[in-house]
Design a protein around this motif. Sequence first.
Motif, PDB file in Angstrom:
ATOM      1  N   ALA A 123       0.834  -1.207   0.000  1.00 25.75           N
ATOM      2  CA  ALA A 123       0.000   0.000   0.000  1.00 25.75           C
ATOM      3  C   ALA A 123       0.868   1.257   0.000  1.00 25.75           C
ATOM      4  O   ALA A 123       0.549   2.254  -0.660  1.00 25.75           O
ATOM      5  N   ARG A 162      -0.971   4.555  -1.580  1.00 29.13           N
ATOM      6  CA  ARG A 162      -2.327   4.544  -1.023  1.00 29.13           C
ATOM      7  C   ARG A 162      -2.332   4.922   0.458  1.00 29.13           C
ATOM      8  O   ARG A 162      -3.378   5.295   1.003  1.00 29.13           O
ATOM      9  N   GLU A 170      -7.465   6.408   0.606  1.00 30.65           N
ATOM     10  CA  GLU A 170      -6.354   5.878  -0.178  1.00 30.65           C
ATOM     11  C   GLU A 170      -6.284   6.544  -1.548  1.00 30.65           C
ATOM     12  O   GLU A 170      -5.199   6.838  -2.062  1.00 30.65           O
TER      13      GLU A 170
END
Length: 213
Positions: free
Chosen positions: A129, A134, A161
């Motif tokens: 991520a 994000r 995100e």
Amino acid sequence: MPTLAAKPRSANGRASAAEAQAFWSSLQRFASAADRVVGAPRAVLVEGGIKSRKEDSGAEQLATELGDLASKLEEIRARLATGDRRLVSQVERDRAGKFLSRLVSDGVLVEPAGFAEALHITRQALSKALSAQRVFYVEVGGQRYYPSFFADPRYERRQLESVSKALGELPGASKLQFFLTKKASLEGLTPLDALAQGRYSRVRTAAQGFAER
């Protein structure tokens, strides 16, 4: 209230210490007033501008006056920053460090393990991520901390995100500043508050503009 007409500068281009003191005192009052009207609707701002002066003033003229004022304030800010950049930068870093430390104490920023646990994801998923932009982190005292609002049920995580990704490669501290700072484009709300009210599209647009600055 008189029109914000530009006054001619003195012959030597210098102001006295008393004039500078008067400027800073006025700026404090101006900043306080600006905080109260930053989220006001356009019609209210125009009506207030018209009532504050004798001559007719449309929105365009009011915007021009604010633009002129903003240019002067930016010139003063730049002069302060370039006068002793190292000193100003150190003061800013110290202030930012204290602010981030307070966010850690308040639980707004959390350590990686606690962040992953709150999101119910593995450390590997957190790493992915982060690589995809994000999520983001900020460094406090040489350690990484993540914003806990990603796990706050008041917000949709996918929207957070997406906004984080729209902010691109900005440093984590800049992204955090975006989420926590009131925006005129969001009617005086912070992006977090705007997301909580369902204004995702406007927040994402604001994030794109912030990243392009």
